[in-house]
Design a protein around this motif. Sequence first.
Motif, PDB file in Angstrom:
ATOM      1  N   ARG A  50     -40.451 -22.776  -5.173  1.00  0.00           N
ATOM      2  CA  ARG A  50     -39.410 -23.600  -4.598  1.00  0.00           C
ATOM      3  C   ARG A  50     -38.409 -23.949  -5.699  1.00  0.00           C
ATOM      4  O   ARG A  50     -38.813 -24.377  -6.789  1.00  0.00           O
ATOM      5  CB  ARG A  50     -40.015 -24.878  -4.024  1.00  0.00           C
ATOM      6  N   GLU A  92     -46.546 -34.488  -9.382  1.00  0.00           N
ATOM      7  CA  GLU A  92     -46.515 -33.438  -8.357  1.00  0.00           C
ATOM      8  C   GLU A  92     -47.861 -32.729  -8.363  1.00  0.00           C
ATOM      9  O   GLU A  92     -48.473 -32.558  -9.408  1.00  0.00           O
ATOM     10  CB  GLU A  92     -45.372 -32.439  -8.578  1.00  0.00           C
ATOM     11  N   GLU A 126     -43.209 -22.633   5.109  1.00  0.00           N
ATOM     12  CA  GLU A 126     -42.729 -23.520   4.049  1.00  0.00           C
ATOM     13  C   GLU A 126     -41.939 -24.662   4.670  1.00  0.00           C
ATOM     14  O   GLU A 126     -41.036 -24.421   5.465  1.00  0.00           O
ATOM     15  CB  GLU A 126     -41.821 -22.748   3.109  1.00  0.00           C
ATOM     16  N   ALA A 168     -37.861 -22.921   8.596  1.00  0.00           N
ATOM     17  CA  ALA A 168     -38.410 -23.737   9.685  1.00  0.00           C
ATOM     18  C   ALA A 168     -37.594 -25.013   9.884  1.00  0.00           C
ATOM     19  O   ALA A 168     -37.224 -25.352  11.008  1.00  0.00           O
ATOM     20  CB  ALA A 168     -39.870 -24.073   9.402  1.00  0.00           C
ATOM     21  N   GLU A 214     -48.280 -19.013   7.441  1.00  0.00           N
ATOM     22  CA  GLU A 214     -47.841 -19.916   6.370  1.00  0.00           C
ATOM     23  C   GLU A 214     -46.370 -20.255   6.574  1.00  0.00           C
ATOM     24  O   GLU A 214     -45.535 -19.365   6.675  1.00  0.00           O
ATOM     25  CB  GLU A 214     -48.055 -19.294   4.986  1.00  0.00           C
ATOM     26  N   TYR A 272     -34.371 -25.680  -6.657  1.00  0.00           N
ATOM     27  CA  TYR A 272     -33.434 -26.705  -6.195  1.00  0.00           C
ATOM     28  C   TYR A 272     -32.085 -26.507  -6.864  1.00  0.00           C
ATOM     29  O   TYR A 272     -32.022 -26.322  -8.081  1.00  0.00           O
ATOM     30  CB  TYR A 272     -33.972 -28.091  -6.548  1.00  0.00           C
ATOM     31  N   THR A 315     -41.825 -28.645 -10.827  1.00  0.00           N
ATOM     32  CA  THR A 315     -40.435 -28.728 -10.359  1.00  0.00           C
ATOM     33  C   THR A 315     -39.740 -29.944 -10.967  1.00  0.00           C
ATOM     34  O   THR A 315     -38.521 -30.018 -10.959  1.00  0.00           O
ATOM     35  CB  THR A 315     -40.369 -28.813  -8.828  1.00  0.00           C
ATOM     36  N   ARG A 325     -41.999 -13.783   8.562  1.00  0.00           N
ATOM     37  CA  ARG A 325     -41.796 -14.260   7.191  1.00  0.00           C
ATOM     38  C   ARG A 325     -43.134 -14.492   6.509  1.00  0.00           C
ATOM     39  O   ARG A 325     -43.349 -14.100   5.366  1.00  0.00           O
ATOM     40  CB  ARG A 325     -40.980 -15.560   7.232  1.00  0.00           C
ATOM     41  N   SER A 326     -44.051 -15.128   7.224  1.00  0.00           N
ATOM     42  CA  SER A 326     -45.380 -15.376   6.670  1.00  0.00           C
ATOM     43  C   SER A 326     -46.065 -14.053   6.312  1.00  0.00           C
ATOM     44  O   SER A 326     -46.650 -13.908   5.240  1.00  0.00           O
ATOM     45  CB  SER A 326     -46.213 -16.160   7.696  1.00  0.00           C
ATOM     46  N   GLN A 351     -44.730 -15.987  -8.740  1.00  0.00           N
ATOM     47  CA  GLN A 351     -44.845 -17.224  -8.000  1.00  0.00           C
ATOM     48  C   GLN A 351     -43.853 -17.184  -6.842  1.00  0.00           C
ATOM     49  O   GLN A 351     -42.745 -16.697  -7.013  1.00  0.00           O
ATOM     50  CB  GLN A 351     -44.519 -18.422  -8.928  1.00  0.00           C
ATOM     51  N   ILE A 352     -44.297 -17.621  -5.689  1.00  0.00           N
ATOM     52  CA  ILE A 352     -43.338 -17.891  -4.614  1.00  0.00           C
ATOM     53  C   ILE A 352     -42.905 -19.325  -4.877  1.00  0.00           C
ATOM     54  O   ILE A 352     -43.638 -20.263  -4.588  1.00  0.00           O
ATOM     55  CB  ILE A 352     -43.977 -17.751  -3.220  1.00  0.00           C
ATOM     56  N   ILE A 392     -36.074 -15.167  -1.156  1.00  0.00           N
ATOM     57  CA  ILE A 392     -36.864 -14.886   0.045  1.00  0.00           C
ATOM     58  C   ILE A 392     -36.073 -15.233   1.311  1.00  0.00           C
ATOM     59  O   ILE A 392     -36.102 -14.497   2.298  1.00  0.00           O
ATOM     60  CB  ILE A 392     -38.187 -15.681   0.016  1.00  0.00           C
ATOM     61  N   PRO A 409     -30.164 -26.985  -0.274  1.00  0.00           N
ATOM     62  CA  PRO A 409     -30.458 -27.689  -1.529  1.00  0.00           C
ATOM     63  C   PRO A 409     -31.806 -27.239  -2.119  1.00  0.00           C
ATOM     64  O   PRO A 409     -32.009 -27.302  -3.317  1.00  0.00           O
ATOM     65  CB  PRO A 409     -30.498 -29.161  -1.109  1.00  0.00           C
ATOM     66  N   GLU A 410     -32.723 -26.792  -1.274  1.00  0.00           N
ATOM     67  CA  GLU A 410     -33.964 -26.196  -1.792  1.00  0.00           C
ATOM     68  C   GLU A 410     -34.130 -24.833  -1.145  1.00  0.00           C
ATOM     69  O   GLU A 410     -33.783 -24.637   0.010  1.00  0.00           O
ATOM     70  CB  GLU A 410     -35.186 -27.086  -1.530  1.00  0.00           C
ATOM     71  N   THR A 422     -36.330 -20.711  -1.648  1.00  0.00           N
ATOM     72  CA  THR A 422     -37.570 -20.100  -2.130  1.00  0.00           C
ATOM     73  C   THR A 422     -37.280 -18.762  -2.775  1.00  0.00           C
ATOM     74  O   THR A 422     -36.529 -17.969  -2.228  1.00  0.00           O
ATOM     75  CB  THR A 422     -38.525 -19.890  -0.946  1.00  0.00           C
TER      76      THR A 422
END
Lengths: 631, 631
Positions: free
Chosen positions: A285, B299, B233, A598, B231, A287, A236, A212-213, A282-283, A580, A298-299, A301
């Motif tokens: 995040r 943030e 997340e 993760a 990386e 919600y 956010t 993934r990275s 942008q990668i 993603i 709930p979150e 990417t």
Amino acid sequence: MLRIMWGRSNLCTKLLNNFHTKYYDVKVQRTIQTLINGNRIIKQRSFNTQRLDITIEESNQKLCHDKKQLDCSTFTYRTHTCGDLRSEHVGQNVVLCGWVQYARLSKFLLIRDSYGLTQCIVNNTYININDLPLETIVKVVGTVASRPKDMYNHEMATGEIEIIINKLEILNEVSKLPFNLRKYQKPKEQLRLQHRYIDLRFPEMQNVLRQRSKMVHNMRKFLVEEHSFVEVETPTLFCRTPGGAREFVVPTHHSGLFYSLVQSPQQFKQMLMAGGIDRYFQIARCYRDEATRPDRQPEFTQLDIELSFTSLNGIINLIELLLIKTFDGKLPKLPFKRITYMEALESYGTDKPNLRYDLKLKNVSSLFSQSSTDTNFGAFVLPYTSKLVKLTAKYKEKINEIRKKYNVRVVLNENISKEIGHEINEEIKSIIGEENDIILSVGDKKNVCLCLGEIRNVLTAVLELKSLIKINDDLEPFWIVDFPLFEMGEDGLQPCHHPFTAPHPDDLHLLNTDPLKVRSLAYDIVLNGHEIGGGSVRIHNAELQERILKMLNIDSSKLSHFMNALKSGCPPHAGIALGIDRLMAVLCTAESIRDVIAFPKSHDGKDPLSGAPNKISSDDQKYYHIKSTET
Amino acid sequence: MLRIMWGRSNLCTKLLNNFHTKYYDVKVQRTIQTLINGNRIIKQRSFNTQRLDITIEESNQKLCHDKKQLDCSTFTYRTHTCGDLRSEHVGQNVVLCGWVQYARLSKFLLIRDSYGLTQCIVNNTYININDLPLETIVKVVGTVASRPKDMYNHEMATGEIEIIINKLEILNEVSKLPFNLRKYQKPKEQLRLQHRYIDLRFPEMQNVLRQRSKMVHNMRKFLVEEHSFVEVETPTLFCRTPGGAREFVVPTHHSGLFYSLVQSPQQFKQMLMAGGIDRYFQIARCYRDEATRPDRQPEFTQLDIELSFTSLNGIINLIELLLIKTFDGKLPKLPFKRITYMEALESYGTDKPNLRYDLKLKNVSSLFSQSSTDTNFGAFVLPYTSKLVKLTAKYKEKINEIRKKYNVRVVLNENISKEIGHEINEEIKSIIGEENDIILSVGDKKNVCLCLGEIRNVLTAVLELKSLIKINDDLEPFWIVDFPLFEMGEDGLQPCHHPFTAPHPDDLHLLNTDPLKVRSLAYDIVLNGHEIGGGSVRIHNAELQERILKMLNIDSSKLSHFMNALKSGCPPHAGIALGIDRLMAVLCTAESIRDVIAFPKSHDGKDPLSGAPNKISSDDQKYYHIKSTET
């Protein structure tokens, strides 16, 4: 392999457990007999350890291979990883760190890190490895020695060497783990998620997170280095998006005032276009409070992209090239197929069809007299091989449930003559061929298609079970275009995509007279039955945007910042977002997106690790001017 | 340049405004006289337009230069950017898109995009540019033509060519902007933030955001491609961190239960170490509710790094190399200086000193008899050039305020003999030299130093104003090491860094007897007076962690997931986080981190663009089981 052994002797299992061979396949080879008599052999010093060596997972092999060009040991006190050493290192003094994979006979210590396994040998009496608990983290200082050629383990990347231990240091000892790292004894997901820090040591998780990275890094390289995109981080904590999904709220110390957690950077990326960041990504995040939907987080990417001075084709070309560059060799040749929304609906009964098998709806409306008077009427059949003969009661019940949901008529093959008439049945058969049976559905056209789309999934499962359908293993990405701009919701018109989607220029004349017929410039990309991304050309003209918002019954005053951005000389623009998590899940053929994240939440939005969400103190409630109203 | 012109004639200003030369410096050169008589000349067709051309900002020049290797027009309907075209393109048919920078004489149209400016020429009567509002977005189809050699504009990257317009299309027209994009008439920050989508068009903002994207990309390349970092997340919706900063809470639809927004990925990255992701990094969004502190954002973004099997030196080497590679040529040679916390405190009165000027505290405690009996006693002086002669009343008042805050005695130069005695004054003078005056502070040693540290800032401002101190322009990064592990808070011991920081192994014996004397393995990196990052070697031993948590009065049961991770065979590890916003701000010499963030909040946490935070509906309150208690 393990399963074969179990079949032969219980002793094997016991022995294997004693040897703590953990989650790697045991290579049995010609030593099966030795193993069965293992108990005796264990006590002999002369036991041939090579025979019991470990088959490294293919994924780990790959890591080792990639690794050759890289140095995974810079800035650490190890000299090499446990996957590094080869014959060419013989004679070198090395420092390795890793988990105790197994230790036995006071002599053999197999240590593991995320890059491989290395066998270490005790050949003096000062070093005691007898009481080392498994998964204890150790540091080995030693000298690389060659194994005798006939004891090479070709299944193990480091199988030609072993380390003669000069010094063994216990870095962190383990007492008891909640579960073992045995491949064939994987505990249930809930327990694994609760102890994710151990679960992550499984090679599958290592592989997924590292891939993934890499994937995301390659996407960035493509966008930044080859096409001059600029990555911009957007907030956010923002205001509520009118007409969007449910958004989490965040109380502030300003009495009565809340942020909303953004469901996507949509407004920001459009304002960046107005601001001259004309090639944005942008990668990001995002919600969404969708605890009730399965396999959602709930979150999550998304790769978020927006481009000025472009068109539908511009974005489609960009994404096709991006995917081809990122997943070199895994995808079909460009360009990917494009299917209109109407085609997808009428052929597959869904806007995210799985094209890896050949099972298509057929429109037979013209055979019914209603079709000439009612434009919403539809009659479709789903043909399938007559070799299936009969659907069991269980599947019939499933089909009936789907039918109820869509409120249409469904007629199974055996009942068509009886219920619809012999003549129509004959006509249908002449169209679809005698070798096929059919399921027929009649009623509101869209519902008929959606209903048969769901039945198609059920039928595929049945056919697959009986090996009566061929499901292609390839990745089959394609585009859905020409979505309708609106759909009818309970409170009037709803956006099919979102309120900022541009109408198709050819259909602008229908906006007032027949809005449900207006197509949009939206597009989705679908991969093996999953929507992995979607986007659209946006409205850049403030007047048109105002008009669309009004039709959607959205108060534009709540978007005044956004409307002002359009009025400030905003370039025409279009964009897309790729999920993603979902993309990784499809590519890794993971069952759930939880398998490629993760630290995921369970499906009710709870964190199995920490127990979050939790109660908060009354002090916190006071500070944020809220009162928890427990029910 | 503009300022010179204003000095000469009001007419110039008027003229410049008429020409809408906006925010770029006007190049006056030898044409100053022509300008002064401009009103007349404007009406003549023969007016030499080249003389009024625009000086592109240095930053934009750079973009154009970088751009040469890149294509900024792929996937768009422009063929080139407004910064692309040169003599070699003469004769080519091109499509450009951009904002109207100015239009005049029905003939000259200057268009701008984020990459530069291009002059376009109308030479037929069908095309009318007279009523084009500034900042309108247009598309120009035309042919590249050479300017006569004597009309080249060498200050403009595209100064050798112009575009003969074949077709002009208005893509989005502007009616009225809230402010103009004139460099010397920049509106106040609040107004600019309120209309950030226009503010972003200023070349400074373009430059900062594009440089930021590049910087972060280069960091990623270094970590991923050169040093095999992965990386990962990590979630932002998590449980409360015991003993940390104030965290935003997020209500859920589970009655009475809240997430906390993470203040950093600290726990996750340590759990990743236990999970075998031994080289982790993330550009991570973090949240802290610190609305009351100046120049903070609710943030913010940090480069978060954690590494297994490493040491303090490992992380320091890694970060030094990362910074050198990312900011090639801007930083001093490696290694950066290291200063102990005690040294920093006693020499500069702060743990984030600005080393770009030579102004150091001096310890004179030994001259005072209390020093032999009271170990907490301190007497320090701040020497400064006697050329300053006298501090004004305003600065004396400032110094007095600082003194009160730290509750120590402060004696100004003129009062030392009188208040402390002639003898000590002489002794001090003999140490610091007759050419210096001093400010003396006496009392609790730490407070004395911190007090003089703040006075040092005030004094530097005074000295700089009078050109009595030389402030180096260089970037001067250095490390602070040997922080204390604890400090004394109101409720007992507090962590100086955070509760997971490892004690210095040499001081472990003091943990029970004299905990405030125990140093930690923490480190901060400071750049020109700003802390740009910090980290530590972590505690990997569960027993030691338990002991430290107990000393800090933190209930370890709230961290059971974390404690279990340490017990599962967690490798020794260390890490760091760099504040990306702050780092960019220092490197761009921006006054505030708001200047390097695309959409920042104002200092009270409000979003000037959308007005967030907002009230939420009673439906939302019901759904989240909260009641807003307005006060």
